[in-house]
Design an enzyme around this catalytic site. Structure first.
Site, short mmCIF file in Angstrom:
data_model
loop_
_atom_site.label_atom_id
_atom_site.label_comp_id
_atom_site.label_asym_id
_atom_site.label_seq_id
_atom_site.Cartn_x
_atom_site.Cartn_y
_atom_site.Cartn_z
N HIS A 139 0.67 -6.93 -3.41
CA HIS A 139 0.15 -6.65 -4.76
C HIS A 139 1.25 -6.84 -5.81
O HIS A 139 1.02 -7.38 -6.89
CB HIS A 139 -0.36 -5.21 -4.85
CG HIS A 139 -1.50 -4.89 -3.92
ND1 HIS A 139 -1.35 -4.07 -2.84
CD2 HIS A 139 -2.79 -5.28 -3.94
CE1 HIS A 139 -2.51 -3.96 -2.22
NE2 HIS A 139 -3.40 -4.69 -2.85
N TYR B 232 -3.47 1.46 -2.93
CA TYR B 232 -2.61 1.57 -1.76
C TYR B 232 -1.71 0.34 -1.72
O TYR B 232 -1.68 -0.43 -0.78
CB TYR B 232 -3.41 1.73 -0.46
CG TYR B 232 -2.65 2.61 0.50
CD1 TYR B 232 -2.55 3.99 0.26
CD2 TYR B 232 -1.98 2.10 1.60
CE1 TYR B 232 -1.82 4.81 1.09
CE2 TYR B 232 -1.23 2.91 2.43
CZ TYR B 232 -1.16 4.26 2.17
OH TYR B 232 -0.42 5.07 3.00
#
Ligand code: PAF
Length: 281
Positions: A37, A32
């Site tokens: 990230h 997700y």
């Protein structure tokens, strides 16, 4: 981008890259994906040859009443984002590949896991340390990248790597934030519009505390009270903890010794958000 599901496949990929003299970067995630990230991926790409990202929602790090079954997942979107970023390989093992029925070993880092998030999430850091050890052993990267948002997690992983002589460099990447200062997190999607509007108070009050420190405040109780009263003034926010701890041993202190970690966890309804700041940096 290669999408690999088995340990044998990812090992084969990495060993060929290593044999070719390339430094392998690794970004472990639970998917997700968001900008946080991707900032880890970009840093890894700057410093390494091929970059491997793993997506594995690790059941071991969720408590029985936590959100494992409903943790947000969207492999199609995640793969597209990673592909667009130029990631070389995505390791996405099924649960049985990581934990076949006979799995019996747990990695426990002492001391620094018994406070902050370790208090309200018993067993969480055992789950993190165990899966990260496994992932590092499976992928065998030169460098692995973690976000400063999970400050305690990074300290636990660094200690574990040092204590167990795991041959990898752990790189910490600054917290990625929304324009209003809210730390990016996969769990932000759980927030209602009202909670989302209120959530930047976490970063705002931490920054106020850092401002007070730069003006000379050294009384830890006062700093904690300052942050707590800012958050308590917001409807729907319920403090799990606000604490100041030493680095890297996470010991309590009354008079601030810098640099120190000021960390907090706050619930908005069922959603628990964390954030932190380094005081005296
Ligand atoms: O930070 C996370 O997303 C997870 O704790 C990690 C490091 C991928 C281990 O499951």
């Amino acid at each position: 981008m290669l999408i690999l599901e088995t340990i044998a496949e990812i090992r084969d990929f990495v060993s060929k890259e290593r044999a070719g003299g390339r430094a392998v970067g690794f970004v472990p995630t639970m998917g997700y994906l968001h900008e946080g990230h991707l900032s880890l991926v970009r840093r890894a790409q700057e410093e390494c040859g091929p970059v491997v990202v793993s997506i594995f929602v690790n059941p071991l790090q969720f408590g029985p009443k936590e959100d494992f079954s409903v943790y947000p997942r969207d492999l199609e979107r995640d793969s597209r984002l990673l592909e667009e970023c130029g990631v070389d390989a995505l390791f996405h093992p099924p649960g049985e590949e990581m934990y076949p029925g006979r799995h019996r070993t747990i990695v426990e880092v002492g001391g620094i896991t018994g406070c902050l998030c370790g208090t309200s999430r018993p067993g969480h850091f055992q789950g993190v340390a165990t899966v990260v050890t496994k992932l590092l052993n499976i992928v065998q990267p030169h460098r692995a990248y973690f976000g400063q948002k999970d400050a305690q997690q990074v300290l636990v992983i660094k200690k574990m790597v040092e204590d167990l002589n795991i041959p990898v460099e752990i790189v910490t990447v600054p917290t990625a934030r929304e324009a209003d200062g809210l730390a990016m997190s996969s769990r932000n999607v759980y927030l209602t519009p009202e909670q989302r509007a209120a959530a930047p108070i976490l970063n705002k009050s931490l920054r106020e505390a850092a401002g007070a420190v730069s003006k000379g405040e050294r009384d830890v109780k006062k700093l904690v009270a300052m942050v707590s009263s800012g958050i308590n003034g917001v409807e729907g926010a319920s403090i799990d903890y606000v604490e100041v701890r030493s680095l890297p041993d996470l010991e309590e202190m009354e008079i601030l010794e810098v640099p120190a970690l000021m960390a907090l966890a706050v619930r908005f309804g069922n959603t628990r958000l964390i954030d932190n700041i380094i005081l005296g940096e």
